[in-house]
Design a protein around this motif. Structure first.
Motif, short mmCIF file in Angstrom:
data_model
loop_
_atom_site.label_atom_id
_atom_site.label_comp_id
_atom_site.label_asym_id
_atom_site.label_seq_id
_atom_site.Cartn_x
_atom_site.Cartn_y
_atom_site.Cartn_z
N VAL A 333 0.93 -1.07 -0.31
CA VAL A 333 -0.42 0.11 -0.27
C VAL A 333 0.82 1.12 0.22
O VAL A 333 0.49 2.00 -0.91
CB VAL A 333 -0.65 -0.18 1.60
CG1 VAL A 333 -1.72 1.20 1.65
CG2 VAL A 333 -2.28 -1.19 0.59
N ALA A 334 2.24 1.30 0.36
CA ALA A 334 2.74 2.27 1.07
C ALA A 334 3.45 2.95 -0.25
O ALA A 334 3.90 3.68 -0.98
CB ALA A 334 3.73 2.15 1.99
N LEU A 339 3.89 5.84 -5.98
CA LEU A 339 3.58 5.73 -7.21
C LEU A 339 2.62 6.81 -7.07
O LEU A 339 3.63 7.55 -7.77
CB LEU A 339 3.36 4.51 -7.94
CG LEU A 339 3.10 4.40 -8.82
CD1 LEU A 339 4.78 4.69 -9.27
CD2 LEU A 339 3.41 3.44 -9.65
N THR A 340 1.04 6.39 -7.04
CA THR A 340 0.40 7.04 -6.88
C THR A 340 0.24 9.01 -6.84
O THR A 340 0.24 9.87 -7.30
CB THR A 340 -1.14 7.16 -6.06
OG1 THR A 340 -1.47 5.75 -6.80
CG2 THR A 340 -2.01 8.38 -6.22
N LEU A 341 1.33 9.26 -5.77
CA LEU A 341 1.34 10.08 -5.14
C LEU A 341 2.54 11.39 -5.91
O LEU A 341 2.79 12.13 -5.84
CB LEU A 341 1.69 10.43 -3.81
CG LEU A 341 0.11 10.44 -2.82
CD1 LEU A 341 0.86 10.54 -1.40
CD2 LEU A 341 -1.04 11.50 -2.88
N GLY A 342 3.63 9.93 -6.45
CA GLY A 342 4.61 10.85 -7.21
C GLY A 342 3.74 10.63 -8.28
O GLY A 342 4.14 11.81 -9.39
N LEU A 343 3.10 10.01 -9.22
CA LEU A 343 2.48 10.84 -10.64
C LEU A 343 1.11 12.02 -10.41
O LEU A 343 1.70 12.79 -11.05
CB LEU A 343 1.57 9.54 -10.96
CG LEU A 343 2.11 8.06 -11.10
CD1 LEU A 343 1.29 6.69 -11.64
CD2 LEU A 343 3.39 8.28 -12.44
N LEU A 344 0.71 11.72 -8.69
CA LEU A 344 -0.19 13.01 -8.84
C LEU A 344 0.92 14.70 -9.30
O LEU A 344 0.63 15.67 -9.74
CB LEU A 344 -0.70 12.83 -7.75
CG LEU A 344 -1.79 13.90 -7.70
CD1 LEU A 344 -3.17 14.48 -8.19
CD2 LEU A 344 -2.72 13.82 -6.40
N ILE A 345 2.22 14.24 -8.61
CA ILE A 345 2.55 15.40 -8.26
C ILE A 345 3.32 15.92 -9.47
O ILE A 345 3.39 17.27 -9.68
CB ILE A 345 4.06 14.98 -6.77
CG1 ILE A 345 3.05 14.49 -5.63
CG2 ILE A 345 4.96 16.04 -7.28
CD1 ILE A 345 4.21 14.57 -4.42
#
Length: 606
Positions: A333-334, A339-345
Motif C-alpha cells: 500500500v505504501a 507511486l500514485t502521489l508521485g505521478l500526481l505531483i
C-alpha cells in the motif's frame, strides 16, 4: 511583456518547483507514515480491549462481593463460614474454591478434606493466607499513595534498583503496606511496531506490571475488597476477597476457575467489522498462548504481534495483541501510495508548467489584442472624422447658397450621400464588432426530434456518470416527438441539468431522465431530470436562476460551479418559447423540468 514573464516565473513557477521538490522528498516517508497511522489505530484498539477486560474483571469482583453479602445475610458469619466454599461454588460458577480467613491468620474454610481442589488450595495458600510466609503477588487494591509506588523510572527497572519501599523518598504509609516491591520482568511479546508508538520502547521491554511481596494481611491493609493474582508452578491463580461490612475481621475470598474466566472474557475479544479482513485480535496468556481469537483458523508467531497491550494486575503478563493477516500488504500500500502521489505531483508540476506557458502566451495575445484595439479606436476616430468633415463642408456650402450651378449642387449632394453611406457602413462595422465582443447568440431553428436528442445526449453523458458511481435511469417514449428548436442549444440545456444533478448528489448517487408529452391546453413536451441530492431551500427556489447565484447551503459549499448553468438553461428555453422550472422531489432531492412547445413557428432569432 518580458517583465511580466519574469514576475510570473519568480512568483509562480519557482515556488511551485520548490514545493514539488519538497513533496517528492516527503514520499520517501510514506511507509513510515502509514505504519504509524496503522500502529496508532490498532494500539487504540488493543488499549480499549485491555480496559474492557479489566472493567469486566472489576465487575466480577463486585459481583463476588454482592454474593458474599447475600450469602452471609441474616447469618452468624463465623458459624456460616465453614460452609462458605460449597455455597459459593453452587451459586457463583466462576469460583473454583471459596475460602474464609481471619486477620489473625486462622483459615476457617475450606477444609482440606472437603475436595481435591480444596486440598490443593490449602497446600498452596494456607501459609500465605495464615500470614506465616510472604508471597509474590499482583494486586489492585486502592492504596492511597499507589501512584507513588508506580512512579518508578525505566532506569530503576532495567537496573533492578532497590524496591520502592526501601527508597527514602517514599511515603512512610507505603512501607506499612508492602514488605518489598518485586523486580520488573521482561514482557513475553515483542511488538513489531513498538518503535512507532514509543521511541524509547526499542530499549524498554519490561512489563509495566510489577509484583509486590508480603504477607496476606499486610497486602490487604485496611481495604474492604480487592483481587490478587499469583503464579504457582507457573500457573496463574486469580483471587477475589471481600470483608463483611458487619464483621471486618473475617475475609471471604474465592480462587477463580481460570477456564470460566476465559469464557467470560472471550466475547470481549473482537475487532471492528471493517478490520476483520485485515487483522486478527488475540488474548494471550502469560506463556503467550492464545486463549481467544477473532479468527479461529489463524496462526502466527505469537511472540511477535504488530501491536499489543498488557491487561494489568488482574491478569499479569496477559496481553491483547493484534496480528496482520497480510504483513506484506502495508509495504505494498505504501508503494502504491508513493507511486500514485508521485505521478500526481509530476502531473501537477507538468500542469503548472503547461499552464504557465499558456498564461504567458495568452498574456502576449491579450497585449497584442489590446494594442490592436487601441489602433482600431484610433483608426475609427480618424475614419469617422473624415466623412463627417466632408459632409459638414459641402452641406454648409449648399446651405449658404454659395453654389448656384445645378451641376455642382448635384455633385455636392452625391458626395454627401456617398460619405453618409460610408459612415453608415463604419458604424455597422463597429456594432458588429461590439456584438462579437459581447458573444451574442444566434439560434438556428429546425425540426428536431426531442426523444432522439435526449437519448443521444444521455448516452454521451452516461459513461461519465457510471464511472463516478451513479445509477443513471433514462425513461423515454418509443415514438418521436418533433419540435422546432436549435438542436445544439437544447442539448446544452440537458447537459447543464444532468451536470447540476451530478454535482449536488452528495448522498445517494441516483439520477433519472424522463420525457413525457402533454396535449392540453396546447401540445408541449416535458423533459425532467431528477436526483437524490439535498434539494433547494424554499427561499432560494427562484433565485437559483439568477446569474452567479448559488444557494448558501452547508451541503453545497464545496460543490464547484459558476452559478450560470441554470441561468443559461432558462434563457435558452425561453428563447424557444419554453421554460425551465424547479420542484422538490418526493422522498428527497430535486426535480428540474424543461418545457418546450411541440409546435414552434419561429424560423430564426438573433
Amino acid at each position: 511583456m518580458r517583465k511580466v514573464a519574469v514576475v510570473f516565473v519568480l512568483a509562480v513557477l519557482v515556488p511551485s518547483a520548490v514545493l514539488a521538490w519538497l513533496a517528492f522528498r516527503s514520499l520517501r516517508d510514506q511507509q513510515f507514515v502509514l505504519e504509524r497511522q496503522q500502529s496508532l489505530l490498532y494500539q487504540g484498539l488493543t488499549d480499549a480491549l485491555a480496559k474492557s477486560i479489566t472493567d469486566t474483571l472489576s465487575q466480577q469482583q463486585r459481583d463476588f462481593a454482592d454474593h458474599v453479602e447475600s450469602l452471609m445475610a441474616n447469618k452468624d458469619a463465623r458459624a456460616a463460614a465453614t460452609n462458605f466454599d460449597g455455597h459459593l461454588r453452587q451459586q457463583w460458577p466462576s469460583a473454583e474454591v471459596g475460602f474464609v480467613v481471619t486477620l489473625t491468620g486462622n483459615l476457617l474454610c475450606p477444609s482440606p478434606t472437603s475436595s481435591p481442589e480444596a486440598r490443593l488450595f490449602c497446600a498452596d495458600n494456607a501459609s500465605f493466607l495464615g500470614n506465616r510466609e510472604s508471597a509474590e503477588v499482583y494486586w489492585n487494591a486502592n492504596v492511597k499513595n499507589v501512584a507513588q509506588v508506580a512512579n518508578i523510572t525505566s532506569s530503576q527497572i532495567q537496573s533492578q534498583s532497590p524496591a520502592p519501599s526501601e527508597n527514602q523518598n517514599l511515603d512512610p504509609a507505603l512501607s506499612n503496606t508492602f514488605l518489598s516491591y518485586g523486580k520488573a520482568k521482561a514482557r513475553k511479546v515483542d511488538p513489531v511496531q513498538k518503535q512507532m508508538l514509543e521511541p524509547a520502547a526499542q530499549e524498554q521491554t519490561f512489563s509495566k506490571v510489577i509484583p509486590s511481596e508480603g504477607e496476606f494481611h499486610q497486602l490487604i491493609g485496611a481495604e474492604t475488597d480487592g483481587m490478587l493474582a499469583r503464579f504457582l508452578q507457573n500457573k496463574l491463580k486469580l483471587m477475589f476477597w471481600h470483608r463483611l461490612n458487619r464483621d471486618p475481621q473475617l475475609v471471604f475470598g474465592a480462587q477463580l476457575a481460570l477456564p470460566r474466566v476465559i469464557e467470560v472474557l472471550r466475547p470481549l475479544v473482537q475487532a471492528d467489522p471493517a478490520l476483520h479482513e485485515e487483522i486478527c485480535v488475540a488474548l494471550l496468556d502469560e506463556n503467550t498462548r492464545p486463549t481467544a481469537l477473532t479468527r479461529k483458523d489463524f496462526s502466527a508467531d505469537w511472540k511477535r504481534p504488530f501491536v499489543s497491550s498488557e491487561i494489568g494486575e488482574a491478569l499479569p503478563h496477559w496481553e491483547v495483541a493484534v496480528y496482520l493477516l497480510n504483513p506484506a500488504k502495508l509495504p505494498q500500500v505504501a508503494q502504491t501510495t508513493r507511486l500514485t502521489l508521485g505521478l500526481l505531483i509530476a502531473l501537477l508540476v507538468i500542469a503548472i508548467g503547461v499552464g504557465g506557458w499558456l498564461i504567458v502566451s495568452d498574456l502576449n495575445r491579450q497585449l497584442t489584442l489590446a494594442r490592436q484595439k487601441t489602433d482600431f479606436v484610433s483608426n475609427v476616430s480618424h475614419e469617422l472624422k473624415t466623412p463627417l468633415t466632408s459632409i459638414r463642408m459641402f452641406a454648409e456650402l449648399l446651405a449658404e447658397g454659395r453654389v448656384n450651378e445645378p451641376q455642382k449642387q448635384k455633385s455636392y449632394l452625391n458626395i454627401i450621400t456617398a460619405e453618409t453611406a460610408r459612415l453608415t457602413r463604419l458604424i455597422n462595422n463597429v456594432l458588429d464588432f461590439s456584438r462579437m465582443e459581447r458573444g451574442e447568440k444566434e439560434y438556428h431553428f429546425a425540426p428536431c426530434d426531442v426523444v432522439c436528442l435526449a437519448r443521444e445526449t444521455a448516452e454521451v453523458f452516461r459513461p461519465h456518470l457510471e464511472a463516478a458511481g451513479f445509477r443513471f435511469r433514462v425513461q423515454l417514449p418509443d415514438s418521436p416527438i418533433t419540435t422546432r428548436a436549435d438542436k445544439d442549444a437544447v442539448s446544452q440545456i440537458i447537459v447543464n441539468l444532468i451536470s447540476n444533478a451530478e454535482k449536488y448528489s452528495n448522498g445517494q448517487k441516483e439520477i433519472a431522465l424522463q420525457l413525457t408529452r402533454h396535449l392540453e391546453p396546447v401540445p408541449w413536451v416535458e423533459l425532467t431530470v431528477l436526483d437524490r441530492g439535498p434539494g433547494v431551500p424554499a427561499e432560494a427556489r427562484e433565485r437559483i436562476f439568477e446569474k452567479f447565484y448559488r444557494a448558501n447551503d452547508s451541503l453545497t459549499n464545496n460543490v464547484p460551479g459558476s452559478g450560470l448553468g441554470l441561468t443559461l438553461a432558462r434563457q435558452i428555453a425561453r428563447a424557444h418559447g419554453g421554460d425551465v422550472v424547479y420542484a422538490p422531489r418526493e422522498g428527497g432531492g430535486s426535480c428540474f423540468t424543461l418545457r418546450l412547445p411541440v409546435q414552434h413557428n419561429s424560423s430564426h432569432e438573433g
